[in-house]
Structures are given as structure tokens and as C-alpha cells.
Design a protein around this motif. Structure first.
Motif, short mmCIF file in Angstrom:
data_model
loop_
_atom_site.label_atom_id
_atom_site.label_comp_id
_atom_site.label_asym_id
_atom_site.label_seq_id
_atom_site.Cartn_x
_atom_site.Cartn_y
_atom_site.Cartn_z
N LEU A 185 0.79 -1.36 0.03
CA LEU A 185 -0.01 -0.07 -0.10
C LEU A 185 0.80 1.35 -0.02
CD1 LEU A 185 -2.86 -0.99 2.48
CD2 LEU A 185 -2.93 -1.13 0.04
N LEU A 186 2.08 1.20 0.46
CA LEU A 186 2.91 2.38 0.73
C LEU A 186 3.34 2.59 -0.71
CD1 LEU A 186 4.36 4.32 2.25
CD2 LEU A 186 6.14 3.05 2.67
N SER A 187 3.95 1.55 -1.30
CA SER A 187 4.34 1.57 -2.71
C SER A 187 3.20 2.07 -3.69
CB SER A 187 5.01 0.31 -3.18
OG SER A 187 4.00 -0.74 -3.29
N THR A 188 2.05 1.70 -3.36
CA THR A 188 1.00 1.96 -4.35
C THR A 188 0.65 3.64 -3.99
OG1 THR A 188 0.10 -0.05 -4.23
CG2 THR A 188 -1.31 1.73 -4.98
N TYR A 189 0.83 4.23 -2.83
CA TYR A 189 0.58 5.34 -2.52
C TYR A 189 1.73 6.30 -3.16
CZ TYR A 189 0.46 9.86 0.05
OH TYR A 189 0.32 11.20 0.37
N TYR A 190 2.90 5.90 -3.09
CA TYR A 190 4.21 6.69 -3.90
C TYR A 190 4.18 6.52 -5.13
CZ TYR A 190 9.09 7.96 -4.47
OH TYR A 190 10.14 8.60 -4.73
N ALA A 191 3.51 5.54 -5.72
CA ALA A 191 3.45 5.36 -7.33
C ALA A 191 2.28 6.43 -7.84
CB ALA A 191 3.21 3.96 -7.65
N TYR A 223 1.06 9.04 -6.42
CA TYR A 223 0.97 9.98 -5.09
C TYR A 223 -0.07 11.20 -5.59
CZ TYR A 223 3.44 12.64 -8.90
OH TYR A 223 3.64 13.18 -10.35
N ASP A 224 -0.68 11.45 -6.72
CA ASP A 224 -1.47 12.46 -7.08
C ASP A 224 -2.98 11.73 -7.18
OD1 ASP A 224 -0.92 10.86 -9.36
OD2 ASP A 224 -1.32 12.54 -10.70
N LYS A 225 -2.95 10.66 -6.92
CA LYS A 225 -4.32 9.95 -7.17
C LYS A 225 -4.44 8.69 -5.88
CE LYS A 225 -4.99 10.24 -12.08
NZ LYS A 225 -6.29 11.12 -11.98
N PRO A 226 -4.78 9.45 -4.71
CA PRO A 226 -4.84 8.65 -3.40
C PRO A 226 -5.89 7.65 -3.71
CG PRO A 226 -5.25 10.85 -2.96
CD PRO A 226 -4.62 10.85 -4.31
N SER A 227 -7.05 7.82 -4.24
CA SER A 227 -8.09 6.95 -4.58
C SER A 227 -7.68 5.57 -4.95
CB SER A 227 -8.90 7.58 -5.41
OG SER A 227 -8.56 7.77 -6.88
N MET A 228 -6.45 5.43 -5.84
CA MET A 228 -6.08 4.18 -5.93
C MET A 228 -5.70 3.34 -5.12
SD MET A 228 -6.42 3.77 -9.51
CE MET A 228 -5.57 2.51 -9.82
N VAL A 229 -5.15 4.04 -3.95
CA VAL A 229 -4.78 3.32 -2.77
C VAL A 229 -5.88 2.58 -2.13
CG1 VAL A 229 -3.39 3.23 -0.70
CG2 VAL A 229 -2.86 4.58 -2.64
N LEU A 230 -6.96 3.42 -2.15
CA LEU A 230 -8.22 3.05 -1.24
C LEU A 230 -8.83 1.79 -2.01
CD1 LEU A 230 -9.47 6.34 -0.13
CD2 LEU A 230 -8.05 4.95 1.47
N MET A 231 -8.83 2.00 -3.31
CA MET A 231 -9.73 1.00 -4.36
C MET A 231 -8.64 -0.20 -4.24
SD MET A 231 -11.09 3.11 -7.59
CE MET A 231 -9.63 3.87 -7.99
N ARG A 232 -7.43 -0.28 -4.11
CA ARG A 232 -6.54 -1.28 -4.29
C ARG A 232 -6.82 -2.13 -2.84
NH1 ARG A 232 -0.07 -2.49 -5.49
NH2 ARG A 232 -0.54 -4.58 -6.14
N GLY A 233 -6.99 -1.46 -1.91
CA GLY A 233 -6.81 -2.13 -0.58
C GLY A 233 -8.46 -2.70 -0.15
N GLY A 234 -9.24 -1.71 -0.65
CA GLY A 234 -10.85 -2.00 -0.32
C GLY A 234 -11.38 -3.10 -1.29
N PHE A 235 -10.95 -2.97 -2.59
CA PHE A 235 -11.42 -3.89 -3.58
C PHE A 235 -10.68 -5.27 -3.26
CE2 PHE A 235 -13.47 -0.47 -6.20
CZ PHE A 235 -14.63 -0.80 -6.07
N GLY A 236 -9.51 -5.24 -3.05
CA GLY A 236 -8.54 -6.43 -2.82
C GLY A 236 -9.12 -7.18 -1.59
#
Length: 346
Positions: A139-145, A147-160
């Protein structure tokens, strides 16, 4: 036994050097034949190197944490944490990645051993699929990649989490529970290790914990980094050598783009600790749902995972898992495309 371990290390280094060599020779040949010019080659090199430099720190961190867990955390400790209540059990199994961040290569044999010791198959599957995604390093690497779209981190974690629980429930409902879902002998079980990143149990008796941790970390880093290199190469090729018109025509189609990115995730077999940096490069050309599908499918199902599933689970169970994973991730990716198409998710 010791000679086998030395051979495996040399084999990993050989594969690593071969991939780098093939990429270098291919680029030089294309330059010699004037298929690509100097500017294109420089652009390719910039994208290729930037992806690797961004991904390597997270692979190193993930390899070290995985080694610490391998040495100090037992399957019994994991089993005790999972709630006995069935509903809470699925949720608990899906959230264990926050406590035990393990790569997708190591999690399959751990799940096998938990199931062998009595953990219900559905809970074991949920644990196996969720841990490589619901993982602080991932999740940290996803947030870093992104960085301008934090929704991707939430979607990856939540939908995962949602996908892992759904697939676990489907497996639980469709298995009779009368016969063991496991093969009699797991993948490479005769050596006491299950993947190229693990250390040998027999040799470990004569080593200090520090030596085991260092050896495990090095072997996992070498095992995983070659996939990052290959993935960075494919991504850089897409960005620089494939015509923009072709990418746009495929990437803008909601269903086709999902299929392409899921196929790419399966074929590239990139570690979940670094795949976000590959996925990021496609975000401007492919739909949000297809990129999410790439980030969800890879940790659950790729080439190396498929072989490990077939080596540890009976063919019928492994086949169901492959179908369920592909179907659920495709549905989630398509649903995300609908949401983003209506501007719900930014």
C-alpha cells in the motif's frame, strides 16, 4: 543439499544476467538497424531506469520484512489470530496482511500449511489472496506511485479485501469439505522450501537467525527483482516504441483494456511490492478500471503463482481458484470503469 542451494543461487544470478543482457542486446540491435533513433532510445532508458529505481527500495523492504516473518512467526501464531466466528474469520483472514506482510510467492505455502493444520479452505484462500495486497509495504508503494491519485490506494486495498473474501466464500460454498483440497506433497516440499526466495530448513539448523534473515532477503530480492526488470522493459516499450494510436484505440475501450491489463499482470508476474510503478505508466493511456485490475490480479494470480497453486492444491480446487479470481477481478474492474465514467471516483 548444500550443493543444491549453491546451484539455485547461481541459477538466479544467471537468469538475472540473461534478462539484462537480452534487453541490452535488443536495444543495441534496434539502434544499429536504425529502427529507433537516439532520442527514442534516451526516452526508453529514462522510463526504464526510473521504474527500476522507484521499485527497488520497496522490494528490498518487502524482502527484509518477509524474511523476519519467515524466521520469527509460525503458522500456529497466524492461526490463533484468525477469529473462530465464520463471518469474523473471513474478515480477519483478509486483514492479516497488515500484521504479516508476506509476498505472494511465500504466502501460498503458508496457506497450505495452515489448511493442512485444520484451517477451513475458504479462510485459507482469503488469507492467501488478501495478504499480498493488504500489506503495508504494498500500500505504501502504491501510494508513492499514485501520489496524485490517493483513491487508487483506497480502491486497491478495499477491492482487494472484497475480492479475497468473495473468492474465499465461493470456494467455501462450492467445496464439499469431505476430501482434502491439498496434494499429498506440496510444491518442492521434499526440500523443505516452497519458492526460490525461501531458505532450506535442513541447512537453517546450523545457521544463526541473522544469517538466515540475510540469506532469505538476498534470495528473495534476486528472485523478485528480475520480474521488475522485465516489467519495466515491457512498460518502457509500450511508452516509447508502440504507436500511440494503437495504445489509445485499445486503452480507451472499457472491456478490452481490462482484458489487456489483466493479461499483462498475469504474464509479467511482477511482485506486488513494485507492480504499482508499472501500473502507473499505463494510467494515462488505459482506463482506471483496467489499471486497478492489473494491481489486483497480479498479486493473486500470475504465471509463477499458477504453478505454485497447481503444485499445492488438487487440480479441481486450483482450477476453481483461477476461474473465480479472473471473474471477480474482471467484474470489479468493469464496475470501477462505470464509476469513473460517471465521475464518482477521481
Amino acid at each position: 543439499m548444500e550443493n543444491r542451494v549453491i546451484y539455485e543461487k547461481r541459477y538466479e544470478l544467471f537468469i538475472y544476467a540473461a534478462i539484462v543482457g537480452i534487453i541490452a542486446i535488443s536495444l543495441l540491435k534496434l539502434k544499429t538497424l536504425e529502427i529507433i533513433d537516439g532520442a527514442t532510445l534516451q526516452n526508453f532508458a529514462a522510463i526504464f531506469i526510473s521504474i527500476i529505481l522507484e521499485g527497488i527500495p520497496f522490494i528490498l523492504l518487502g524482502a527484509l520484512i518477509s524474511a523476519l516473518i519467515q524466521v520469527f512467526v509460525s503458522e500456529e501464531a497466524i492461526a490463533k489470530i484468525i477469529p473462530k466466528n465464520k463471518i469474523l474469520g473471513f474478515l480477519g483472514a483478509s486483514l492479516l496482511g497488515f500484521i504479516f506482510p508476506v509476498c505472494e510467492c511465500a504466502v501460498i505455502p503458508i496457506a497450505r500449511r495452515l489448511i493442512k493444520k485444520g484451517l477451513p479452505l475458504g479462510l485459507g484462500v482469503t488469507f492467501m489472496l488478501a495478504v499480498p495486497i493488504v500489506n503495508p509495504v504494498v500500500l505504501l508503494s502504491t501510494y508513492y506511485a499514485f501520489y496524485d491519485k490517493p483513491s487508487m490506494v483506497l480502491m486497491r486495498g478495499g477491492f482487494g479485501i472484497l475480492a479475497a473474501i468473495t473468492i474465499g466464500l465461493l470456494v467455501s460454498l462450492t467445496e464439499d469439505g469431505k476430501s482434502s483440497p491439498l496434494k499429498n506433497k506440496g510444491y518442492r516440499e521434499e526440500y523443505g522450501c516452497y519458492c526460490g526466495c525461501d531458505s532450506n530448513d535442513v541447512l537453517n539448523k546450523y545457521k544463526s537467525k541473522l544469517n538466515i534473515i540475510l540469506e532469505h532477503s538476498i534470495r528473495e530480492f534476486l528472485s523478485i527483482s528480475k520480474y521488475l526488470i522485465f516489467g519495466a522493459f515491457i512498460s518502457a516499450v509500450f511508452q516509447t516504441l508502440v504507436p500511440r494510436e494503437l495504445i489509445s484505440s485499445l486503452g480507451n475501450k472499457p472491456m478490452a483494456s481490462i482484458g489487456i491489463m489483466m493479461a499483462l499482470a498475469f504474464l509479467l508476474s511482477i511482485c506486488s511490492e513494485a507492480d504499482a510503478f508499472i501500473g502507473r505508466t499505463f494510467l494515462s493511456q488505459f482506463t482506471t478500471g483496467s489499471v486497478l485490475g492489473f494491481l489486483l490480479l497480479g498479486p493473486m494470480l500470475d504465471i509463477k503463482n499458477t504453478f505454485m497453486l497447481l503444485g499445492n492444491f488438487k487440480g479441481k480446487v486450483a482450477g476453481k481458484l483461477v476461474v473465480y479470481i479472473g471473474l471477480i477481478i474482471f467484474i470489479i474492474a468493469a464496475y470501477t470503469n462505470v464509476l469513473t465514467g460517471f465521475g464518482v471516483i477521481k
